[in-house]
Design a protein around this motif. Sequence first.
Motif, mmCIF file in Angstrom:
data_model
loop_
_atom_site.group_PDB
_atom_site.id
_atom_site.type_symbol
_atom_site.label_atom_id
_atom_site.label_comp_id
_atom_site.label_asym_id
_atom_site.label_seq_id
_atom_site.Cartn_x
_atom_site.Cartn_y
_atom_site.Cartn_z
ATOM 1 N N PHE A 1 3.786 10.851 -14.359
ATOM 2 C CA PHE A 1 4.872 11.137 -13.653
ATOM 3 C C PHE A 1 6.250 10.722 -14.615
ATOM 4 O O PHE A 1 7.283 11.334 -14.616
ATOM 5 C CB PHE A 1 5.199 10.297 -12.496
ATOM 6 N N ALA A 2 6.030 9.493 -15.389
ATOM 7 C CA ALA A 2 6.990 9.262 -16.289
ATOM 8 C C ALA A 2 7.443 10.543 -17.297
ATOM 9 O O ALA A 2 8.580 10.706 -17.390
ATOM 10 C CB ALA A 2 6.820 8.094 -17.056
ATOM 11 N N LEU B 1 10.962 -1.991 -17.256
ATOM 12 C CA LEU B 1 9.633 -1.950 -18.042
ATOM 13 C C LEU B 1 8.519 -2.050 -17.044
ATOM 14 O O LEU B 1 7.336 -1.188 -17.178
ATOM 15 C CB LEU B 1 9.363 -3.289 -18.905
ATOM 16 N N VAL B 2 8.686 -2.566 -16.005
ATOM 17 C CA VAL B 2 7.429 -2.556 -14.976
ATOM 18 C C VAL B 2 7.444 -1.119 -14.069
ATOM 19 O O VAL B 2 6.445 -0.629 -13.902
ATOM 20 C CB VAL B 2 7.629 -3.692 -13.924
ATOM 21 N N ASP B 3 8.863 -0.470 -14.236
ATOM 22 C CA ASP B 3 8.900 0.740 -13.421
ATOM 23 C C ASP B 3 8.297 1.631 -14.377
ATOM 24 O O ASP B 3 7.412 2.517 -13.919
ATOM 25 C CB ASP B 3 10.513 0.968 -13.433
ATOM 26 N N MET B 4 8.552 1.742 -15.747
ATOM 27 C CA MET B 4 7.905 2.749 -16.791
ATOM 28 C C MET B 4 6.463 2.520 -16.757
ATOM 29 O O MET B 4 5.695 3.425 -16.694
ATOM 30 C CB MET B 4 8.635 2.516 -17.863
ATOM 31 N N GLN C 1 0.926 -0.862 -0.016
ATOM 32 C CA GLN C 1 -0.021 -0.145 0.119
ATOM 33 C C GLN C 1 0.913 1.152 0.023
ATOM 34 O O GLN C 1 0.308 2.297 -0.549
ATOM 35 C CB GLN C 1 -0.756 -0.037 1.199
ATOM 36 N N ILE C 2 2.112 1.131 0.547
ATOM 37 C CA ILE C 2 2.915 2.253 0.467
ATOM 38 C C ILE C 2 3.319 2.551 -0.791
ATOM 39 O O ILE C 2 3.217 3.773 -1.586
ATOM 40 C CB ILE C 2 4.109 1.883 1.376
ATOM 41 N N VAL C 3 3.586 1.393 -1.596
ATOM 42 C CA VAL C 3 3.890 1.760 -3.185
ATOM 43 C C VAL C 3 2.707 2.369 -3.910
ATOM 44 O O VAL C 3 2.949 3.253 -4.676
ATOM 45 C CB VAL C 3 4.464 0.600 -3.797
ATOM 46 N N HIS D 1 14.912 1.378 -5.773
ATOM 47 C CA HIS D 1 15.417 2.466 -6.719
ATOM 48 C C HIS D 1 14.332 3.380 -6.765
ATOM 49 O O HIS D 1 14.169 4.413 -6.847
ATOM 50 C CB HIS D 1 15.846 1.704 -8.068
ATOM 51 N N ILE D 2 13.004 2.577 -7.503
ATOM 52 C CA ILE D 2 11.903 3.282 -7.875
ATOM 53 C C ILE D 2 11.202 4.006 -6.916
ATOM 54 O O ILE D 2 10.121 4.863 -7.385
ATOM 55 C CB ILE D 2 11.127 2.371 -8.781
ATOM 56 N N MET D 3 11.504 3.813 -5.497
ATOM 57 C CA MET D 3 10.832 4.412 -4.462
ATOM 58 C C MET D 3 11.449 5.742 -4.325
ATOM 59 O O MET D 3 10.990 6.656 -3.683
ATOM 60 C CB MET D 3 10.719 3.654 -3.106
ATOM 61 N N SER D 4 12.729 5.671 -4.532
ATOM 62 C CA SER D 4 13.628 7.023 -4.355
ATOM 63 C C SER D 4 14.138 7.831 -5.535
ATOM 64 O O SER D 4 13.105 8.106 -6.263
ATOM 65 C CB SER D 4 14.899 6.481 -3.411
ATOM 66 N N GLY D 5 15.303 7.700 -5.884
ATOM 67 C CA GLY D 5 15.846 8.619 -6.729
ATOM 68 C C GLY D 5 15.640 7.995 -8.270
ATOM 69 O O GLY D 5 15.845 8.870 -9.228
ATOM 70 N N TYR D 6 15.178 6.739 -8.360
ATOM 71 C CA TYR D 6 14.972 6.218 -9.813
ATOM 72 C C TYR D 6 13.558 5.895 -9.939
ATOM 73 O O TYR D 6 13.395 5.042 -11.023
ATOM 74 C CB TYR D 6 15.876 4.958 -9.816
ATOM 75 N N ALA D 7 12.606 6.681 -9.648
ATOM 76 C CA ALA D 7 11.411 6.648 -9.997
ATOM 77 C C ALA D 7 11.112 6.941 -11.394
ATOM 78 O O ALA D 7 11.638 7.865 -11.885
ATOM 79 C CB ALA D 7 10.399 7.663 -9.254
#
Length: 693
Positions: free
Chosen positions: A295-296, A570-573, A274-276, A614-620
């Motif tokens: 956001f991307a 790919l999932v991050d994007m 839920q945080i994500v 990564h994607i919760m901090s500087g690499y979202a």
Amino acid sequence: MIARARKPAAKAPPKSAINPLTAKWNSEFGLPPFDKIEARHFKPALEAAFRQHKEEIEKIASNPAKPTFANTILALEKSGWQLSSIASVFWNIEGSNSTPELQEVARDMAPRFAAHETRILLDKRLFKRIADLYERRESLKLSDEDRRVLERHHLEFVRAGARLSPAEKSRVKEINARLATLVTQFMQNVLKDEQSWRLVLEDETDLAGLPSTLQESAERAAADAKVDGKGMITLARSSVEGFLTFSSRRDLREQAFEAWVKRGAHDGDTDNRQIVAEAVALRSEYARLMGFKSFAEFSLQDTMAKTPDAVDDLLQGVWRKAVKRAGEEHDALLAEARASGDNSLIMPWDWRYYAEKVRKAKFDFDESKLRPYLQLDNMIRAAFGCATRLFGLRFKERTDLPRYHPEVRVWEVLNKSGDHVGIFMGDYFARPSKRSGAWMSAFRSQHKLAKGQSPVIINVLNFAKGADGEPALLSFDDARTLFHEFGHALHGLLSDVSYPSISGTAVSRDFVELPSQLYEHWLSTPEVLEKHALHYKTGKPMPKALRNRLFAARNFNQGFATVEYTSSALVDMALYSANGNPIGDVEGFERETLKDIGMPDEIVMRHRIPHFMHIMSGYAAGYYSYLWSEVMDADAFEAFEEAGDVFHRPTAKKLYEFIYSAGNRRDPHAAYVAFRGRPPKIDGLLKKRGLAA
């Protein structure tokens, strides 16, 4: 004249009442007084630093004089130094040697940091001054570096919301504060899940298949945890991946794998799902406030890639080749399993195990045979040696300098003339108080303002210790990680810029991995392995035949490795490109996205969403950056190969001038072209990964 009674002299406060963080740091090189710092010191020190920085900002914003570069941009660059110094100490220690007390401070202070920064970036008086300078930049007769810093400040304020309405600015403040809390909780939850799991190897049957070096590391881990006479596998990557590669106990491999991939996805206090979902929703809202569809799109605007379509083109081009290669690799693993009498399907916890067997059969190459030649101390010397040959640096270990943990090692870095360059710290071993993974950070960044400031850089890794009395031995991936992080360290140490805001690694996210990934290449050269890959007992160099087999097998299993990484990107994007309804079920979103891209069932993302730090901090919306940079690093190393010398001095000089020392003085694409003489080509990446047609 009226005589006045003299006040008694104020008594000096007792030493115990002096906060070492706010007192002058008298250590050599101005290093933090680590031995005096306690968790209780951080909150009052940070609060005092916030107040001081707020006063400095108020003085700049309320200045009645016409804006100039000196009274606005230079003044901003000189502000907040105390806050930066104390904050760097806190966040570095909280990530690498955390305690419940430090975690509590982090939860309390994270939204305070966000609120403080947001207040500055949304100050309309400050932005008015910066915007005035930006509009007059052509007539200000600025140097190229001064102009770059002005432009970067203007862009930072704009992207922070400086042009928004008062109501929108108010919402931005709420979003930033909440995101700071969520990110801190996310990181702490992953650490708690890692701390709470361990696999105790009770007897010889549990150790089956493990080479002696891994058995010794497991025994050392158990001894450190006071579990005598047994072995232990932890969720440190060097521990669990080694176990998955060599353990012949399929049931135990499955247990270890499941624990590894389910970090952050357990019901209870450490549940990150839920945080994500909330963080993604907040970032999407922020992007829409800024006028972007997702956001991307917002995140990529200030990168080399610029657009999600450009990222997708790169990822999809590599993805198709990687999936095809992984399918071929799977068939070979299945054949090996059948030949050994295993009729089960290849499951994710089987892949590394059977891949190692196929590699051994196909190339007569056994990964475990490398470890005796990859002693940690020798690999540190190898990384240092390359920096000496490329950039003329020397490293002098200083056991007398302060450190925050007994295991941390400290070196003074000197140039070829013997002048001080900076301080490098190495924190190499896994421990329960340390976040997993590997990273570079700075206790202090380089700049030339006032009297100038030399950098204090740290690499944090999570290698397994050797058995009592034995050195730590690395896998080749471990050694490559060491070189990678040291490449980042050199980016910080060699920085030669005027301003803190563009120092060292303060560059575009998809450019920052170039110096680190490029540095990995030198590890694999014969020149380095012949000199530094020495057997830890005999001192003899790695046999040429073993090196040749290593090189022959370097592209083996690259389909798996590329699928594992690229699926995460790919999932991050996809996560940050969603601009419709909020994502409620992040695991369901992950499954559907992987299904859509054709993810092989036998492979799992390198980082599943509930522990994807990564994607919760500087690499979202930025995990693609490693692949984007890999296009450049493969192409850049070819410059040395084309010169016929991997330490070619003229090429190294250009590398230093335009990449490692340049910080963010110029546009990253222009910086690369200045080094290489042309834009990068993708051919080197495909060749490096063995995916070329």
